[in-house]
Design an enzyme around this catalytic site. Structure first.
Site, PDB file in Angstrom:
ATOM      1  CB  SER A 143      -0.937   0.023   1.212  1.00 23.57           C
ATOM      2  OG  SER A 143      -0.207  -0.102   2.419  1.00 23.57           O
TER       3      SER A 143
ATOM      4  CG  ASP B  47      -4.162   5.622   6.637  1.00 31.55           C
ATOM      5  OD1 ASP B  47      -2.987   5.441   7.033  1.00 31.55           O
ATOM      6  OD2 ASP B  47      -4.622   5.060   5.628  1.00 31.55           O
TER       7      ASP B  47
ATOM      8  CG  HIS C  44      -1.003   3.949   4.433  1.00 25.03           C
ATOM      9  ND1 HIS C  44      -2.202   3.460   4.910  1.00 25.03           N
ATOM     10  CD2 HIS C  44      -0.381   2.918   3.810  1.00 25.03           C
ATOM     11  CE1 HIS C  44      -2.308   2.179   4.569  1.00 25.03           C
ATOM     12  NE2 HIS C  44      -1.216   1.827   3.912  1.00 25.03           N
TER      13      HIS C  44
END
Length: 365
Positions: free
Chosen positions: A50, A340, A343
């Site tokens: 991610s 978040d 990340h």
């Protein structure tokens, strides 16, 4: 571009090749980092999780996706694209720094164009790792899946520009691999699935061996310049602080030590591969220490908050939990290290990528 687009491979493909090369010329951006004389980087090709995924999970049946607000609020047009960030992710920023293009599209993007293939795409899938079980648990693309799509990409390139130019693109492009943190944070520590079968030394061996096999396969398919990012200081991610950092939400030292151990093994594997694979430039990129410095000294880098993310409470929200209904999402994400609970923000990524590319770029030539 001149080397890439000179002398079309056949009369039948010359018109298509010329059109694609003209478009590719206009799609390039001005490089921010200076390359050595007579060197070129025609494309950036990305694998991993991610941190670099630009939207490959959007149409997968998985909860590990973010193609909805407030993700992407600072991206081009404020559109959520599947990037786990408020804006650009490292894949985009590396392409920008190298003057290749403004952003790197996901290979699974249905609007992908021939120009995108020439200048690079992203195969990364959020939630994947070196451990095949990591992607299986998350229902996302494993590194093996990503490799199969890469083989498909090579076939498309050959149809587009011929075998010689395809080999040139593969040999001169920079391949970026960013994964491993999910193996440790999710599969080992949070879900404890592998903790039942391995201690940390054994599990990091599994990860490092899997990584080595992946890089050898990439090399066998034509990759020569490979940038391999280290695992992050996972114990200092907001979500891990919340889950295992106690009432004060401190960094979890055991988690960080596991990342350090894996990074040492990964670096050693890369040194070994570089010595045995001719003409290869397989470079270990230390992200652990510069990111930890930002987290520990946020004000030095222009940040105010480093122990929680901007989205919602910032303590647990990620993926579907970070959404437009999330209460108390911050109004100024530029003051946050994290977007978040897992990340970083685009500003953090820019800070990291700018320094990393200047530190390591010469090692690829």
């Amino acid at each position: 571009m001149s080397k890439l687009c000179s002398s079309p491979p056949s009369a039948s493909s010359s018109t298509l090749l010329l059109s694609v090369c003209v478009l590719a010329f206009f799609y390039t951006t001005k490089a921010l980092v200076k390359l050595p004389p007579n060197e070129t980087v025609p494309a950036i090709i990305v694998f991993g999780d991610s941190i670099v995924d630009t939207g490959n999970n959007n149409n997968l049946k998985t909860l590990i996706k973010c193609n909805f607000p407030p993700y992407g609020k600072d991206f081009q047009g404020g559109i959520p694209t599947g990037r786990f960030c408020n804006g650009k992710v490292p894949s985009d920023l590396l392409a920008e720094e190298l003057g290749i293009k403004e952003s790197v599209p996901a290979y699974m993007d249905p609007t992908l164009s021939p120009v995108d293939l020439l200048t690079g795409v992203c195969f990364a899938s959020s939630g994947s790792g070196y451990d095949p079980l990591t992607s299986k648990l998350a229902s996302v693309l494993s590194l093996s899946d990503q490799m199969e799509y890469f083989k498909e990409y090579i076939a498309k390139l050959k149809m587009l520009v011929g075998e010689d130019r395809t080999n040139f693109i593969l040999a001169k492009s920079i391949f970026v691999v960013v994964t491993g943190s999910d193996d440790l944070a999710n599969t080992y520590f949070d879900l404890r699935v592998q903790k039942l079968h391995y201690d940390i030394p054994a599990y990091t061996d599994l990860m490092a061996n899997s990584a080595s096999d992946f890089f050898k396969e990439l090399y066998g398919l034509g990759a020569r310049r490979i940038a391999v990012f280290s695992a992050a200081p996972i114990g200092c991610l907001p979500s891990q602080r919340t889950l295992a950092g106690g009432i004060e939400r401190e960094c979890v030292e055991d988690y960080n030590q596991a990342a350090i151990l894996f990074n040492k093994k990964l670096s050693a594997k890369l040194d070994s591969l570089s010595g045995s694979l001719s003409n290869s430039k397989i470079v270990y990129i230390d992200v652990y220490n510069p990111l930890l410095d930002i987290i520990q000294n946020p004000k030095k880098y222009g940040f105010e908050v480093a122990n929680k993310g901007c989205c919602g409470t910032g303590e647990l929200e990620v993926a579907v939990l970070c959404n437009k209904l999330s209460p108390t999402t911050c109004s100024d994400d530029s003051s946050y290290v994290f977007w978040d609970s897992y990340h970083p923000t685009e500003k953090t990524y820019r800070t990291l990528v700018s320094s990393l590319i200047r530190k390591y770029v010469d090692k690829f030539f």
